[in-house]
Write a protein that holds these residues in place. Structure first.
Motif, PDB file in Angstrom:
ATOM      1  N   LYS A 158     105.126  85.271 124.917  1.00  0.00           N
ATOM      2  CA  LYS A 158     104.892  84.725 123.576  1.00  0.00           C
ATOM      3  C   LYS A 158     104.695  85.938 122.688  1.00  0.00           C
ATOM      4  O   LYS A 158     103.610  86.510 122.648  1.00  0.00           O
ATOM      5  N   VAL A 210     101.480  74.741 130.408  1.00  0.00           N
ATOM      6  CA  VAL A 210     102.290  74.973 129.213  1.00  0.00           C
ATOM      7  C   VAL A 210     103.768  74.643 129.456  1.00  0.00           C
ATOM      8  O   VAL A 210     104.216  74.540 130.591  1.00  0.00           O
ATOM      9  N   TYR A 218     107.482  80.948 125.781  1.00  0.00           N
ATOM     10  CA  TYR A 218     106.466  79.903 125.601  1.00  0.00           C
ATOM     11  C   TYR A 218     106.956  78.922 124.544  1.00  0.00           C
ATOM     12  O   TYR A 218     107.510  79.334 123.523  1.00  0.00           O
ATOM     13  N   LYS A 219     106.750  77.631 124.788  1.00  0.00           N
ATOM     14  CA  LYS A 219     107.176  76.628 123.811  1.00  0.00           C
ATOM     15  C   LYS A 219     105.977  75.884 123.223  1.00  0.00           C
ATOM     16  O   LYS A 219     105.793  75.834 122.015  1.00  0.00           O
ATOM     17  N   SER A 220     105.131  75.325 124.110  1.00  0.00           N
ATOM     18  CA  SER A 220     104.010  74.539 123.589  1.00  0.00           C
ATOM     19  C   SER A 220     102.945  74.328 124.665  1.00  0.00           C
ATOM     20  O   SER A 220     103.178  74.581 125.842  1.00  0.00           O
ATOM     21  N   GLY A 221     101.795  73.840 124.222  1.00  0.00           N
ATOM     22  CA  GLY A 221     100.731  73.456 125.164  1.00  0.00           C
ATOM     23  C   GLY A 221      99.632  74.491 125.301  1.00  0.00           C
ATOM     24  O   GLY A 221      99.820  75.667 125.003  1.00  0.00           O
ATOM     25  N   ASP A 222      98.463  74.006 125.729  1.00  0.00           N
ATOM     26  CA  ASP A 222      97.323  74.883 125.999  1.00  0.00           C
ATOM     27  C   ASP A 222      97.279  75.194 127.486  1.00  0.00           C
ATOM     28  O   ASP A 222      97.681  74.379 128.316  1.00  0.00           O
TER      29      ASP A 222
END
Ligand SMILES: [Zn+2]
Length: 272
Positions: A151, A195, A222-226
């Motif tokens: 990221k 993620v 990285y695309k999304s999410g915690d």
């Protein structure tokens, strides 16, 4: 490839042949050396020893196995393959890894899994044949996907519950039946870290003989999410700036280390 030998006769070995000696599942090592010259040890090996031909990058090596404790006789020690990762050059280690996998495959495929008859060496290929039912067996490797998730300047690293304390690496997992390697990347990253990623691209691979894996190295964005570390599998996971990385594997011994090094260099050169 035709009419080639997979085993050598003791009489056909020559003094300059390099032997990798196994004592049960361990390799006989003297100091940092484990490639023995035939003349150093041949007379100590049992009469019925088998000599396995191992080709590696155009060179011939020979692997031999003995259940006798030859290490003590030649003032050496027997060590696990894994422990050699840290003392040997990549090339020698690759030879030992290959020899270890092939030898282990022969040992575990003496009998046909279909009909129980004894298997025999295929004449032209590294394969075992069952003369009774015709089944063929080939050395098996287990593919794994390992992925560097980034990221910007940050890299996703995790500490596995199996790693020694303080050691971080990329996420990885076995490719399951019916999956593409990219499917595995998506699934493993989601399972282990919570993620989601995209833009998955293949980088490079590595044979990893513990016991017979092929590591396929990928890079993904990285695309999304915690981050939610998978209980029982991942003790800790986080994004780390390339200038503030925790202890990671050496690029000399692991594809994970290489994936990390390649990315860090690209960012520093301004290519990312
Ligand atoms: Zn059979």
């Amino acid at each position: 490839m035709s009419n080639r030998s997979f085993f050598l006769q003791r009489e056909s070995l020559v003094g300059s042949d390099k032997l990798v000696l196994f004592c049960e599942n361990r390799i006989v090592v003297k100091g940092d050396e484990f490639l023995w010259l035939q003349e150093q040890v041949i007379d100590l090996l049992p009469e019925d020893s088998e000599f396995l031909l191992v080709d590696h990058n155009g060179e011939h090596f020979v692997a031999a196995h003995t259940s006798e404790d030859i290490a003590e006789v030649v003032a050496a020690e027997s060590r696990s393959l894994r422990s050699l990762l840290f003392i040997e050059g990549e090339s020698d280690f690759s030879v030992a890894g290959k020899a270890s996998q092939i030898m282990s495959w022969y040992r575990t495929h003496r009998y046909c899994g279909v009909c129980g008859s004894k298997t025999s060496q295929h004449e032209q290929q590294r394969a075992l044949l069952c003369a009774n039912c015709g089944e063929q067996y080939f050395p098996r490797i287990n593919p794994c996907a390992i992925v560097l998730v980034t990221k910007g300047r940050e890299i996703l690293l995790a500490r596995s519950a199996r790693f020694k304390t303080g050691f971080y690496s990329c996420l990885a997992g076995f490719i399951e039946v019916g999956e593409s390697a990219e499917d595995t990347v998506l699934r493993e990253v989601k399972e282990e870290s919570g993620v989601e990623v995209d833009n998955i691209r293949y980088v490079k691979s590595q044979s990893w003989p513990f016991p017979s894996q092929l590591m396929l190295g990928f890079h993904a964005d990285y695309k999304s999410g915690d981050i939610v570390p998978e209980p029982g599998e991942i003790e800790e996971a986080d994004f780390y700036d390339i200038d503030d990385l925790p202890a990671v594997p050496s690029p000399d011994i692991s594809v994970a280390g290489e994936l990390i090094q390649i990315y860090v260099e690209q960012v520093r050169k301004g290519e990312i």
